[in-house]
Design an enzyme around this catalytic site. Structure first.
Site, PDB file in Angstrom:
ATOM      1  N   ALA A 194      42.052  21.297  -5.413  1.00 25.90           N
ATOM      2  CA  ALA A 194      42.227  20.894  -4.263  1.00 25.90           C
ATOM      3  C   ALA A 194      42.418  19.352  -4.009  1.00 25.90           C
ATOM      4  CB  ALA A 194      41.333  21.407  -3.052  1.00 25.90           C
ATOM      5  N   HIS A 203      30.531  21.712  33.795  1.00 25.62           N
ATOM      6  CA  HIS A 203      29.159  21.932  33.280  1.00 25.62           C
ATOM      7  C   HIS A 203      28.851  23.424  33.431  1.00 25.62           C
ATOM      8  CE1 HIS A 203      25.222  21.267  32.107  1.00 25.62           C
ATOM      9  NE2 HIS A 203      24.642  22.198  33.242  1.00 25.62           N
ATOM     10  N   GLY A 223      58.587  29.480   8.997  1.00 23.09           N
ATOM     11  CA  GLY A 223      57.171  28.983   9.124  1.00 23.09           C
ATOM     12  C   GLY A 223      56.494  28.235   8.382  1.00 23.09           C
ATOM     13  N   GLY A 281      45.012  17.171  -3.555  1.00 21.57           N
ATOM     14  CA  GLY A 281      45.977  16.402  -2.999  1.00 21.57           C
ATOM     15  C   GLY A 281      47.413  17.226  -3.194  1.00 21.57           C
ATOM     16  N   CYS A 337      52.628  26.378   6.305  1.00 18.76           N
ATOM     17  CA  CYS A 337      51.497  26.558   7.282  1.00 18.76           C
ATOM     18  C   CYS A 337      51.073  27.705   8.245  1.00 18.76           C
ATOM     19  CB  CYS A 337      51.892  25.488   8.571  1.00 18.76           C
ATOM     20  SG  CYS A 337      50.901  25.514  10.125  1.00 18.76           S
ATOM     21  N   GLU A 371      33.646  15.896  -5.971  1.00 16.05           N
ATOM     22  CA  GLU A 371      34.717  14.826  -5.575  1.00 16.05           C
ATOM     23  C   GLU A 371      34.482  13.541  -6.124  1.00 16.05           C
ATOM     24  OE1 GLU A 371      37.076  12.429  -3.652  1.00 16.05           O
ATOM     25  OE2 GLU A 371      37.005  14.516  -2.929  1.00 16.05           O
TER      26      GLU A 371
END
Length: 464
Positions: free
Chosen positions: A267, A443, A37, A269, A40, A202
Site C-alpha cells: 500500500a 446537545h 462506478g 501509493g 471506488c 512506513e
C-alpha cells in the site's frame, strides 16, 4: 455514434461528469473497460467502509464486551460474511449507477478506449468488436492503480494490493502492511479488529505522513494500544514468499529484522492509468510520473481534451474527482461554475480512530506567512463521545489571528469524518471561529467539539 461529450472512465469522476453534462443538455457517452462506478464503488471506498463497520462491531464484541454487558462462552466471528456483505453493498450501488445512466439518457459502452484524435475514441469490446465514437469534447477519467516496486511485486496470493485484499473472504492470521497511508491504516483497522497480528512498515518518519504531525502521533498511540505494531522510518529490504507465508526483511534505526507473516499488503501509493490510451499519439502532455497535465479548468494542452480525477494527480480522492467532473461538465456546456481550491478539499481516513482534515496545518500556515491561532478540544470532555464509549482524540481548528478566518482543521476521533462539512463550509463562506461558536449546536452531539474548539479560537472553551 456522434456525441457532444465522450467520457473515458465510469468512476466517481466520470459518471458524475456524465450526469451533470446530461443535465446541461449535452448528448453524452461514457466508456469503461471494467465496471460502472469504478474502483471506488466496486473495490475501494464503498466496500471498505462496509468492512470497517463489521470491524467496529467485531472490535466491540472481542474487546469491549465487559463495558457494554456482553459476554460469550464461544464468540464466533465469520470474516467471510463481512466480505459477502461488502460485495452486496458494492453491487447495489453499481446497479444504482447503471440506473442513473439510463435515467439521464447517457450511452454506456463497455470496452477499452483509445483516443485516435482530439474528437474520436476507438472502443474495443470484450468480444473483439471495435467501434468508433466521435464528439466535440472528450474527458479522460481513467483513474489510477496500486503502485508496487518491482521488488515487492504482488502475486495475488500472499502478496496483495488493495484489490485482492478487499475481495478475499478469508482472514489472514498475520499480515505486514507496507505503507502507512490511508489504505494501509484502514486495512490495519479491519484485520486487527478481527484478531489478525498486524505490522505496518512506513518508510517516512510517521504514518499518515500527509496529515498533521499530532494526528500521526495520536493514531500511532491508538494503534499500539490496539496491538497494531507500527514501524516508522523503516525500509523493506527484501521480501521472500513460500508455501508457509512471507518473510519481510526490514531495516530501520534499530537495525535489521525479519518479519514473518501469512500475507503482505502493498500500500505504497498509486500510479495513473494513462498508458495505452493514445495520449502520446495526439500529443497530450503528461508529467514524469505519467499524470495528465491540466489547468484550473481541467483542460489539457490539446483542444477538446480534458482530464479529471486520479489520472491528473491533483488530489487522489473520489470526492475531488466528482467535484472536478461537475466543474468540467459546466465548463464544456458554458454554464456558470467555480474554481476548485485543492488545499481546502476535505480529506477523510476511516481507520479507528477516524481522521479528518482540510486546509493548512499550523506549521504550514506559519510557513505561508499567517499569524496563527489554534484551539483543540478533546473528545474525553464530550458527553456524546463518553456515552458512545469512544472518546479518544480531539478536534483542532486553525485560524488567522488577524482576521479570524478559518485556515484548516484536523480531527481524530469518533466519526470525525462527518464533522468536516460544517468547517469547510465556514471556510468557503469566509466565516470566523466566532460565527461557528455562536451557531447553536444540538446537545449532546459530537459536533459540539467543533463548537468548543471554535470558542477556544475567540475566547475560552466552555467545557474544557
Amino acid at each position: 455514434m456522434n456525441y457532444d461529450l465522450i467520457i473515458i472512465g465510469a468512476g466517481p469522476g466520470g459518471y458524475i461528469c456524465a450526469i451533470r453534462a446530461s443535465q446541461l443538455g449535452q448528448k453524452v457517452a461514457i466508456v469503461d473497460k471494467e465496471w460502472l462506478g469504478g474502483v471506488c464503488l466496486n473495490v475501494g471506498c464503498i466496500p471498505s467502509k462496509s468492512l470497517l463497520k463489521n470491524a467496529e462491531v467485531a472490535h466491540t464484541l472481542r474487546n469491549r464486551g465487559d463495558d457494554f454487558g456482553f459476554s460469550f462462552d464461544n464468540l464466533q466471528l465469520d470474516y467471510s460474511v463481512a466480505v459477502k456483505r461488502s460485495r452486496q453493498v458494492a453491487q447495489r450501488l453499481t446497479k444504482g449507477v447503471a440506473f442513473l445512466m439510463k435515467k439521464n439518457d447517457i450511452y454506456v459502452y463497455m470496452g477499452s478506449a483509445r483516443l485516435t484524435s482530439n474528437s474520436s475514441v476507438e472502443v474495443s469490446g470484450s468480444d473483439g468488436a471495435v467501434i468508433t465514437l466521435t464528439a466535440r469534447n472528450i474527458v479522460v477519467a481513467t483513474g489510477s492503480h496500486a503502485a508496487a516496486p518491482a521488488a515487492l511485486s504482488p502475486n495475488g496470493d500472499n502478496v496483495l494490493t488493495y484489490r485482492e485484499a478487499i475481495i478475499q473472504n478469508h482472514l489472514p492470521s498475520s499480515v505486514v502492511i507496507v505503507g502507512g497511508g490511508a489504505i494501509g491504516v484502514e486495512f490495519a483497522t479491519i484485520w486487527n479488529s478481527y484478531g489478525s497480528q498486524v505490522t505496518i512498515v512506513e518508510m517516512l518518519p510517521r504514518i499518515l505522513p500527509l496529515e498533521d504531525e499530532q494526528i500521526s502521533t495520536e493514531l500511532t498511540q491508538a494503534f499500539n494500544k490496539s496491538g497494531i505494531n507500527v514501524l516508522a522510518e523503516a525500509k523493506v529490504e527484501q521480501l521472500e514468499t513460500s508455501g508457509q507465508g512471507v518473510e519481510v526483511t526490514v531495516s530501520s534505526k534499530k537495525g535489521v529484522q525479519t518479519l514473518a507473516a501469512a500475507q503482505v499488503l502493498i500500500a505504497v501509493g498509486f500510479a495513473p492509468n494513462s498508458d495505452n490510451l493514445g495520449l502520446d499519439a495526439i500529443a497530450v502532455e503528461r508529467d514524469a510520473q505519467g499524470f495528465i497535465k491540466v489547468d484550473d479548468d481541467m483542460r489539457t494542452n490539446v483542444n477538446g481534451i480534458y482530464a479529471i480525477g486520479d489520472v491528473t494527480g491533483k488530489l487522489q480522492l473520489a470526492h475531488v474527482a466528482s467535484a472536478q467532473g461537475v466543474v468540467t461538465a459546466e465548463i464544456i456546456a458554458g454554464a456558470p461554475t467555480v474554481k476548485l481550491d485543492y488545499r481546502m478539499m476535505p480529506r477523510a481516513t476511516y481507520c479507528h480512530p477516524e481522521v479528518a482534515s482540510f486546509g493548512y496545518s499550523d506549521v504550514e500556515a506559519r510557513d505561508a506567512g499567517y499569524e496563527v491561532k489554534t484551539a483543540r478540544f478533546d473528545f474525553r470532555a464530550s458527553g456524546k463521545a463518553l456515552g458512545m464509549g469512544d472518546y479518544g482524540g480531539w478536534a483542532k481548528i486553525i485560524s488567522d489571528a488577524k482576521y479570524g478566518e478559518i485556515l484548516g482543521a484536523h480531527l481524530i476521533g469518533p466519526q470525525v469524518t462527518e464533522l468536516l462539512p460544517e468547517i469547510t463550509l465556514a471556510q468557503k463562506l469566509e466565516l470566523t471561529g466566532e460565527e461557528i461558536a455562536r451557531n447553536v449546536h444540538a446537545h449532546p452531539t459530537l459536533s459540539e467539539a467543533v463548537m468548543e474548539a471554535s470558542h477556544g479560537l475567540v475566547g475560552k472553551m466552555i467545557n474544557s
